[in-house]
Enzyme design. Structure first.
Site, mmCIF file in Angstrom:
data_model
loop_
_atom_site.group_PDB
_atom_site.id
_atom_site.type_symbol
_atom_site.label_atom_id
_atom_site.label_comp_id
_atom_site.label_asym_id
_atom_site.label_seq_id
_atom_site.Cartn_x
_atom_site.Cartn_y
_atom_site.Cartn_z
ATOM 1 N N ASP A 66 -6.639 1.592 -2.174
ATOM 2 C CA ASP A 66 -7.112 1.322 -0.804
ATOM 3 C C ASP A 66 -8.153 0.026 -0.821
ATOM 4 O OD1 ASP A 66 -6.104 3.543 0.170
ATOM 5 O OD2 ASP A 66 -7.922 4.717 0.161
ATOM 6 N N HIS A 75 0.861 -1.373 0.089
ATOM 7 C CA HIS A 75 -0.128 -0.049 -0.059
ATOM 8 C C HIS A 75 0.756 1.106 -0.102
ATOM 9 C CE1 HIS A 75 -2.842 3.038 1.800
ATOM 10 N NE2 HIS A 75 -3.580 2.376 0.809
#
Length: 165
Positions: free
Chosen positions: A133, A88
């Site tokens: 996300d 991420h």
């Protein structure tokens, strides 16, 4: 203010298992209500919303986990959860290199049956950030939680990190 009572540290030790259990309980988006269509506009806290939509644990469980979950990150990821957070971080770095602002850019998404559906996107940044996300939410949902990495001391994380793909 005088010294703390001797029993206070003992009380904190007794409460710690209960607090840790709360971190592992399902988040607010994991019940029947998550099966209802919800539309979101993202701020920095909406990352938690996407994780809560998909995963079995409250997003708070990842705030100080391993070497990469939480703000910043460096070193060798400690387990699958830490690798999700490393990925991420890499995704947000690529978005920043593309001129996006991952921590402030807003985008639309929906939580349907514990799945994050991105869109409609108004621009490339919104599309990129929602995918970042969405990817971490799906990644974290497939992991096993290791309590030993919660509140992991950052000084144990090496200075060098694996390269991003």
């Amino acid at each position: 203010m005088g010294p703390l009572p001797v029993c206070l540290p003992i009380m904190l030790l007794l409460l710690l298992p209960s607090l840790l259990l709360l971190l592992l309980l399902p988040g607010p988006g994991s019940g029947e209500a998550s099966r209802i269509l919800r539309v979101h506009r993202r701020g920095i806290l909406e990352l938690a919303g996407t994780v809560g939509c998909v995963g079995p644990r409250t997003p708070i469980a990842y705030m100080k986990y391993g070497c990469f979950c939480g703000l910043g990150g460096h070193g060798q990821p400690r387990d699958a959860i830490d690798w999700c957070c490393h990925g991420h971080d890499c995704c947000y770095t690529r978005a920043e290199e593309a001129g996006c602002s991952p921590k402030t850019e807003r985008y639309s998404w929906q939580c349907v049956n514990q799945s994050v559906l991105c869109g409609p996107a108004e621009n490339k940044c919104q599309e990129l950030l929602c995918k970042c996300d969405q990817e971490i939410a799906n990644c974290l949902a497939q992991t096993e939680y290791n309590l030993k990495y919660l509140f992991y001391p950052q000084f144990l994380c090496e200075p060098d990190s694996p390269k991003c793909d």
